[in-house]
Design a protein around this motif. Structure first.
Motif, PDB file in Angstrom:
ATOM      1  N   THR A 114     -38.678  85.480  -4.617  1.00 12.54           N
ATOM      2  CA  THR A 114     -39.479  86.413  -3.839  1.00 12.54           C
ATOM      3  C   THR A 114     -38.676  87.677  -3.555  1.00 12.54           C
ATOM      4  O   THR A 114     -37.569  87.604  -3.040  1.00 12.54           O
ATOM      5  N   GLY A 115     -39.236  88.824  -3.876  1.00 12.72           N
ATOM      6  CA  GLY A 115     -38.571  90.086  -3.600  1.00 12.72           C
ATOM      7  C   GLY A 115     -39.252  90.805  -2.457  1.00 12.72           C
ATOM      8  O   GLY A 115     -40.133  90.249  -1.785  1.00 12.72           O
ATOM      9  N   ILE A 116     -38.842  92.050  -2.245  1.00 16.60           N
ATOM     10  CA  ILE A 116     -39.329  92.776  -1.073  1.00 16.60           C
ATOM     11  C   ILE A 116     -40.841  93.040  -1.178  1.00 16.60           C
ATOM     12  O   ILE A 116     -41.550  92.981  -0.173  1.00 16.60           O
ATOM     13  N   LEU A 117     -41.345  93.279  -2.377  1.00 16.82           N
ATOM     14  CA  LEU A 117     -42.778  93.579  -2.500  1.00 16.82           C
ATOM     15  C   LEU A 117     -43.622  92.328  -2.266  1.00 16.82           C
ATOM     16  O   LEU A 117     -44.646  92.381  -1.582  1.00 16.82           O
ATOM     17  N   SER A 118     -43.190  91.198  -2.824  1.00 11.83           N
ATOM     18  CA  SER A 118     -43.905  89.946  -2.576  1.00 11.83           C
ATOM     19  C   SER A 118     -43.971  89.671  -1.089  1.00 11.83           C
ATOM     20  O   SER A 118     -44.991  89.228  -0.567  1.00 11.83           O
ATOM     21  N   ALA A 119     -42.839  89.907  -0.408  1.00 13.17           N
ATOM     22  CA  ALA A 119     -42.786  89.617   1.024  1.00 13.17           C
ATOM     23  C   ALA A 119     -43.659  90.600   1.800  1.00 13.17           C
ATOM     24  O   ALA A 119     -44.404  90.219   2.700  1.00 13.17           O
ATOM     25  N   LEU A 120     -43.569  91.870   1.420  1.00 13.85           N
ATOM     26  CA  LEU A 120     -44.266  92.919   2.160  1.00 13.85           C
ATOM     27  C   LEU A 120     -45.776  92.737   2.081  1.00 13.85           C
ATOM     28  O   LEU A 120     -46.486  92.903   3.072  1.00 13.85           O
ATOM     29  N   PHE A 121     -46.264  92.368   0.907  1.00 13.95           N
ATOM     30  CA  PHE A 121     -47.710  92.237   0.741  1.00 13.95           C
ATOM     31  C   PHE A 121     -48.160  90.787   0.771  1.00 13.95           C
ATOM     32  O   PHE A 121     -49.302  90.485   0.453  1.00 13.95           O
ATOM     33  N   ARG A 122     -47.252  89.918   1.173  1.00 16.63           N
ATOM     34  CA  ARG A 122     -47.584  88.500   1.287  1.00 16.63           C
ATOM     35  C   ARG A 122     -48.304  88.012   0.035  1.00 16.63           C
ATOM     36  O   ARG A 122     -49.365  87.398   0.105  1.00 16.63           O
ATOM     37  N   LEU A 123     -47.717  88.304  -1.117  1.00 15.45           N
ATOM     38  CA  LEU A 123     -48.313  87.899  -2.387  1.00 15.45           C
ATOM     39  C   LEU A 123     -48.250  86.375  -2.521  1.00 15.45           C
ATOM     40  O   LEU A 123     -47.478  85.722  -1.831  1.00 15.45           O
ATOM     41  N   PRO A 124     -49.078  85.831  -3.429  1.00 16.70           N
ATOM     42  CA  PRO A 124     -49.121  84.366  -3.587  1.00 16.70           C
ATOM     43  C   PRO A 124     -47.738  83.760  -3.818  1.00 16.70           C
ATOM     44  O   PRO A 124     -47.458  82.665  -3.343  1.00 16.70           O
ATOM     45  N   LYS A 125     -46.886  84.475  -4.550  1.00 15.82           N
ATOM     46  CA  LYS A 125     -45.552  83.950  -4.819  1.00 15.82           C
ATOM     47  C   LYS A 125     -44.792  83.690  -3.520  1.00 15.82           C
ATOM     48  O   LYS A 125     -44.172  82.639  -3.347  1.00 15.82           O
TER      49      LYS A 125
ATOM     50  N   MET B 217     -44.637 100.823  10.009  1.00 16.03           N
ATOM     51  CA  MET B 217     -43.263 100.422   9.713  1.00 16.03           C
ATOM     52  C   MET B 217     -42.907  99.138  10.455  1.00 16.03           C
ATOM     53  O   MET B 217     -42.203  98.278   9.911  1.00 16.03           O
ATOM     54  N   LEU B 218     -43.399  99.006  11.689  1.00  8.49           N
ATOM     55  CA  LEU B 218     -43.135  97.790  12.459  1.00  8.49           C
ATOM     56  C   LEU B 218     -43.706  96.562  11.751  1.00  8.49           C
ATOM     57  O   LEU B 218     -43.056  95.516  11.660  1.00  8.49           O
ATOM     58  N   PHE B 219     -44.937  96.714  11.243  1.00 10.71           N
ATOM     59  CA  PHE B 219     -45.549  95.596  10.512  1.00 10.71           C
ATOM     60  C   PHE B 219     -44.708  95.259   9.275  1.00 10.71           C
ATOM     61  O   PHE B 219     -44.398  94.092   9.015  1.00 10.71           O
ATOM     62  N   ALA B 220     -44.361  96.311   8.513  1.00  9.35           N
ATOM     63  CA  ALA B 220     -43.591  96.093   7.283  1.00  9.35           C
ATOM     64  C   ALA B 220     -42.277  95.409   7.603  1.00  9.35           C
ATOM     65  O   ALA B 220     -41.861  94.459   6.930  1.00  9.35           O
ATOM     66  N   ASP B 221     -41.634  95.878   8.669  1.00  6.82           N
ATOM     67  CA  ASP B 221     -40.354  95.323   9.091  1.00  6.82           C
ATOM     68  C   ASP B 221     -40.495  93.839   9.389  1.00  6.82           C
ATOM     69  O   ASP B 221     -39.697  93.017   8.954  1.00  6.82           O
ATOM     70  N   TYR B 222     -41.556  93.502  10.108  1.00  8.45           N
ATOM     71  CA  TYR B 222     -41.787  92.102  10.462  1.00  8.45           C
ATOM     72  C   TYR B 222     -42.000  91.252   9.215  1.00  8.45           C
ATOM     73  O   TYR B 222     -41.422  90.165   9.059  1.00  8.45           O
ATOM     74  N   LEU B 223     -42.837  91.763   8.287  1.00  8.73           N
ATOM     75  CA  LEU B 223     -43.173  90.984   7.094  1.00  8.73           C
ATOM     76  C   LEU B 223     -41.947  90.735   6.223  1.00  8.73           C
ATOM     77  O   LEU B 223     -41.765  89.651   5.676  1.00  8.73           O
TER      78      LEU B 223
END
Lengths: 262, 378
Positions: A114-125, B217-223
């Motif tokens: 899992t990379g930053i984009l997967s984490a940021l957009f809560r992707l299925p991965k 940014m706060l949301f992104a930071d949390y995620l």
């Protein structure tokens, strides 16, 4: 070079020098799949150095280390871990500000991507790996008897629990070979017995175990084979019974150790 | 010292919490319209001050990723801020005529790339060395701007594009401000803000824009924090070698932290340039790197709410108490010294740090009588 299917790790004429000091001198041994191999020797014999060479902390001066037929020399440390060798540390090195669960998750993350984009957009991965990681981590914590402490900070765990958590974290990387560096250091005899059973159970789960240990009784009781090092040289190699009767080993190690123990 | 625990708040059911947060956000948006007495800055445009506060919050959140999460001491953060600001200025005014919304992604990309370029060779060094290298980077960027004609030298760049207004120059509708008289509160129909006009005088729309970016940014930071990436950063900070041996590619994650921080810094720089309409090298002095770092450290590195509080203190207090302008640096220095003595982890350290610290103190008390035992354990 001999590489049979049964040999998971093969160390061939490994030599490691630090300046003028030869820490490991032409060491050769192998580990069979599914066995518990003990690595013993007096203080300063080169046991941990050998561990460090296998896990990529030190580069061998010469010699080869083959894991499942593939050379480990020159590989990065995290690549070796991802490739299936996990270890614990002689001095506990958990991540103190993280919870027990998170510590084990770090181990589980070794097999994830899992990379930053997967984490940021809560992707299925992210969801899939996070769920799988949590499940594995909780299973391992339960196996080590730490399920109740899952949300406790690693720094707040008792000494024994920290040692067990280190083993859980190493197991979470889903290794084939797990290297335990004096896991019983600082334990009382009762705790050592429990740990011995635990190490056997780890092996029964399908892991191969390489064990560094000072306590001869523990090593004799739990290992299938033993390698003895002294001053960076291998002086014996065989079953516990063979090693126990080897005069060189008795001279180098057992005699001294038994005086200490009594 | 009080302990910052909010058990009552965190125990509330989720819908109630969401409603409360929405109310807090609405209050934040309405702040410059309400112009509450005492909070409002006398003599300085309140909207403008609030905009700067949001920029500091944004920067603190970005720097917190680098310093707080990944544990990399960065003394040249203003460099990324400058790259973002200059890219936006060049593309919208100096060498091209792009609209801001087009220049913004390019500015952010440029600062992110500069983060990767700086990080790739320097993240191999640790601690103090990294601090020195980044310190140099911040100054190099500024000196390049001072000495390059293409970047406007000392004169700087003016006419940086503003964000596009909604509904032309008059906006869609006007929102009156409150007027606080003696014991009475009135709607002031003379003093209104046009929705949503990014003009010269009224800075409140910029504040709304800044606040929106901060909330996102706060949301992104949390995620990101609550994922494999956040864990890898924290593990790297705690014990880099152990993390590496547990399968964390620490170098890659440090670089990722650096790039993420640069991304946020560049975004803040571009927004600042747009609102300011004008930039020159003096906007990017070393002092700002130090102020940004102070915001993070004062607030409590590693805690996103803590660093925001730090940013508000650093950006707002000097504006509110301008009459003590001469003593500003003195008070600031004193406050930092006091903080270092009384709360070395910042005003609001992450909750887990608080827990670990409490245990440490308990252990210390226990150990005072039984020192032999501790020796045996080590």
């Amino acid at each position: 070079m001999l590489v049979s299917d049964a040999r998971i790790l093969e160390v061939d004429q490994l030599t490691l020098r630090f300046g003028g000091l030869t820490a490991l001198d032409n060491i050769s041994f192998h580990i069979n799949e599914g066995e518990i191999l003990g690595l013993i020797g007096p203080n300063g014999a080169g046991k941990t150095t050998c561990f460090n060479a296998i896990t990529g902390v030190y580069k061998p001066t010469s010699g080869a280390i083959l894991f499942q037929g593939e050379s480990l020399v020159g590989k990065k440390r995290f690549e070796i871990t991802q490739g299936g060798i996990a270890r614990t540390f002689q001095n506990i090195r958990l991540f103190p500000t993280m919870t027990a669960l998170e510590n084990v998750l770090i181990g589980a993350d070794a097999q994830h991507s899992t990379g930053i984009l997967s984490a940021l957009f809560r992707l299925p991965k992210h969801r899939r790996e996070e769920a799988a990681g949590h499940q594995l981590a909780m299973e391992l914590l339960g196996f080590m008897g730490l399920a109740k402490q899952a949300d406790e900070l690693a720094a707040n765990l008792s000494y024994g629990d920290q040692r067990r958590l280190e083993i859980a974290r190493a197991m979470a990387t889903q290794p084939k070979l797990i290297c335990l560096d004096e896991p019983a250091a600082g334990f009382n005899p009762q705790e050592k017995r429990v740990l011995m059973d635990l190490i056997r159970k780890v092996r029964d789960q399908g892991f191969t175990v390489l064990l560094i240990e000072h306590d001869m009784r523990l090593v004799m009781g739990v290992t299938d084979r033993i390698i003895v090092l002294e001053f960076g040289k291998k002086i014996a190699d065989g079953t516990p019974a063979e090693v126990r009767d080897n005069p060189a080993v008795i001279a180098a190690y057992l005699g001294v150790e038994e005086e200490d123990a009594s | 010292m009080s302990k910052f625990k909010l058990p009552a708040l965190s125990a509330l059911p989720k819908p109630v919490k969401i409603v409360l947060w929405v109310l807090v956000a609405l209050l934040a948006y309405a702040l410059p319209l309400l112009e509450p007495p005492f909070i409002t800055t006398p003599g300085v445009d309140f909207g403008g001050v609030l905009f700067v506060v949001t920029m500091y919050c944004l920067i603190a959140l970005g720097l917190n990723i680098v310093v707080g999460y990944a544990g990399l001491l960065d003394l040249g953060y203003v460099g990324f801020y400058a790259v973002g600001a200059y890219t936006a200025a060049i593309l919208t005014s100096f060498h091209a005529n792009w609209p801001l919304l087009l220049a913004l992604p390019v500015a952010v990309l440029a600062s992110t790339i500069s983060g990767v370029l700086l990080g790739a060779p320097t993240l191999r060094v640790r601690g103090d060395y990294l601090a020195i290298v980044t310190l140099g980077f911040g100054e190099i960027i500024r000196l390049i701007a001072v000495n390059t004609e293409w970047l406007g030298e000392r004169r700087g760049i003016s006419n940086v594009a503003r964000p596009p207004s909604l509904g032309g120059t008059e906006g869609w509708f006007e929102i009156p401000h409150l007027y606080w008289g003696d014991g009475s509160v009135l709607l002031d129909t003379q003093d209104t803000t046009k929705f949503l006009v990014f003009g010269v005088l009224d800075q409140i729309p910029y504040y709304w824009m800044g606040l929106t970016v901060v909330i996102l940014m706060l949301f992104a930071d949390y995620l990101v924090k609550d994922s494999r990436v956040g864990r890898a950063w924290e593990a790297t900070r705690e014990d880099e070698d152990a993390a590496e041996l547990m399968g964390v590619p620490t170098f890659r994650f440090k670089l990722l932290a650096f790039a993420s921080g640069a991304f946020v810094g560049g975004l803040a720089g571009a927004l600042y340039a747009s609102r300011q309409n004008f930039i020159n090298p003096d906007s990017f002095l070393l002092l700002f790197s130090i102020l940004f770092l102070a915001a993070v450290v004062v607030g409590g590195q590693g805690n996103r709410w803590g660093v925001m509080v730090g940013a508000v203190l650093v950006a707002y207090l000097p504006q509110r108490f301008r009459e003590f302008d001469d003593f500003r640096v003195l008070v600031f220095g004193l406050a930092l010294v006091l903080l270092a003595i009384l709360r070395p982890e910042g005003l609001f350290p992450p909750r887990r740090t608080v827990r670990a610290k409490q245990l440490e103190q308990e252990l210390e008390v226990l150990e005072e009588g039984t020192e032999g035992e501790e020796d045996a354990r080590v």
